[in-house]
Design an enzyme around this catalytic site. Structure first.
Site, PDB file in Angstrom:
ATOM      1  N   CYS A  40       0.260  -1.057  -0.247  1.00  0.00           N
ATOM      2  CA  CYS A  40       0.619   0.175   0.243  1.00  0.00           C
ATOM      3  C   CYS A  40       0.790   1.182   0.233  1.00  0.00           C
ATOM      4  O   CYS A  40       1.865   1.240  -0.759  1.00  0.00           O
ATOM      5  CB  CYS A  40      -0.939  -0.121   1.091  1.00  0.00           C
ATOM      6  SG  CYS A  40      -2.896   1.252   0.578  1.00  0.00           S
ATOM      7  N   HIS A  44      -3.629  -5.800   1.042  1.00  0.00           N
ATOM      8  CA  HIS A  44      -3.146  -6.142   2.292  1.00  0.00           C
ATOM      9  C   HIS A  44      -2.826  -7.124   2.469  1.00  0.00           C
ATOM     10  O   HIS A  44      -4.000  -8.071   3.263  1.00  0.00           O
ATOM     11  CB  HIS A  44      -3.514  -5.339   3.517  1.00  0.00           C
ATOM     12  CG  HIS A  44      -3.191  -3.501   3.219  1.00  0.00           C
ATOM     13  ND1 HIS A  44      -2.907  -3.002   4.549  1.00  0.00           N
ATOM     14  CD2 HIS A  44      -4.092  -2.553   2.806  1.00  0.00           C
ATOM     15  CE1 HIS A  44      -2.136  -1.905   4.009  1.00  0.00           C
ATOM     16  NE2 HIS A  44      -3.689  -1.697   3.093  1.00  0.00           N
ATOM     17  N   GLU A  81      -1.491  -9.219   5.226  1.00  0.00           N
ATOM     18  CA  GLU A  81      -1.239  -8.387   7.121  1.00  0.00           C
ATOM     19  C   GLU A  81      -3.438  -8.757   7.761  1.00  0.00           C
ATOM     20  O   GLU A  81      -2.794  -8.495   8.376  1.00  0.00           O
ATOM     21  CB  GLU A  81      -0.346  -7.879   7.368  1.00  0.00           C
ATOM     22  CG  GLU A  81      -0.182  -6.143   7.141  1.00  0.00           C
ATOM     23  CD  GLU A  81      -0.988  -5.429   5.681  1.00  0.00           C
ATOM     24  OE1 GLU A  81      -0.327  -6.423   5.354  1.00  0.00           O
ATOM     25  OE2 GLU A  81      -0.578  -4.610   6.028  1.00  0.00           O
TER      26      GLU A  81
END
Lengths: 227, 77
Positions: free
Chosen positions: A85, A201, A203
């Site tokens: 990002c 993302h 994560e």
């Protein structure tokens, strides 16, 4: 495997990344942007967020920070670097990966789960990954990937398109393109494929109690490819 | 000395903000507006005394920070 996550003023996915890396077995350290050197690492991560409030252009100020020279040096020696990002925007601004990230086509901040099709050809990030289509999360205002026609062609010829937005069946079309990126590009590699920049993302989706668990495939596979 | 710089999106690069402004102007009855490109304007105060030196320095700044040459052009006024 040792990893380092760089924290910039305005990073906000740094701790999520720390949790994810540790969950899958990395020994992670958090590194402040004003430090001059990264500790001995196998992987360096530039996390998501809004470094320097997105002033000037997203990632442009962070790309001139103290720590960046040692990140560039690490990357140029073949070290593995991931930018997620805002981290992708920073990579773009350092010139480590090709292209630019423009304002989203419909001017909306987009925060939702999307699907991406991964490029499993020779690269340590997705090679041998158990799923071809991952449900990941995006949250960005400026993720509209752009590059020149010549750059696009050379990246296609060299398999540098890392991930592309698609639907749940893997269909890549205008309908599955959330932000207007050319060729539905959600992430790219550098020429040697040791650097990955991508908007989604992984994560954020590393547990069944979250909206998806597909980020787990990414981290598990990454660690096993790095061993 | 003050050096002024304008940074604009390159021709052919999508400018969603400019597009939105154009559409809004059209809806406000400025129907003659066929395109809007939105850019940035900088005023840079420099201690250099020679205008050519200052502009040369600002050009370097444009290439290294103020503009992203993949998507933007700059003009030193």
């Amino acid at each position: 495997m040792k990893s380092s996550v760089i924290i910039f003023p305005g990073s906000n996915c740094d701790r999520d990344m720390d949790v994810a890396l540790k969950k899958f077995g990395f020994k992670n350290k958090m590194i402040w942007h004003n430090d001059n050197n990264i500790p001995k690492s196998d992987l360096v991560v530039l996390p998501g967020g809004f470094s320097y409030g997105d002033y000037l252009r997203c990632g442009s100020i962070a790309a001139k920070s103290n720590i960046i020279n040692s990140v560039i040096e690490f990357a140029n020696k073949g070290g593995m670097v991931i930018g997620i990002c805002n981290g992708f925007q920073i990579l773009i601004e350092t010139g480590l990966v090709t292209g630019a990230l423009l304002r989203n086509k419909y001017l909306k901040f987009i925060c939702k789960n999307i699907f991406v099709k991964v490029n499993k050809t020779q690269n340590k990030y997705f090679n041998k990954i158990k799923k071809d289509i991952l449900e990941l999360h995006i949250a960005h205002n400026d993720g509209n990937y752009f590059c020149s026609k010549d750059d696009l062609k050379s990246m296609q010829d060299n398999d540098q398109i890392a991930v592309r937005y698609c639907d749940s069946n893997g269909e890549i079309s205008e309908n599955s393109n959330p932000n207007g990126s050319i060729q539905n590009i959600a992430g790219v590699f550098n020429e040697k494929k040791n650097i990955l920049g991508m908007m989604p993302h992984p994560e954020r989706v590393i547990d069944n109690c979250l909206s998806s668990n597909d980020g787990s495939y990414f981290f598990e596979n990454l660690l096993s490819n790095m061993k | 000395m003050k050096i002024k710089v304008i940074v604009t999106p390159k021709n052919g690069v999508l400018d969603p903000q400019g597009k939105a402004i154009q559409q809004t102007l059209n809806s406000m009855n400025f129907i003659d507006v066929s395109d809007v490109r939105q850019g940035k304007y900088f005023e840079i105060e420099t201690d250099l005394k020679d205008e050519n030196d200052a502009k040369k320095n600002v050009e370097d700044m444009c290439k290294k920070l103020l503009a992203n040459l993949v998507i933007e052009d700059y003009k030193i006024l």
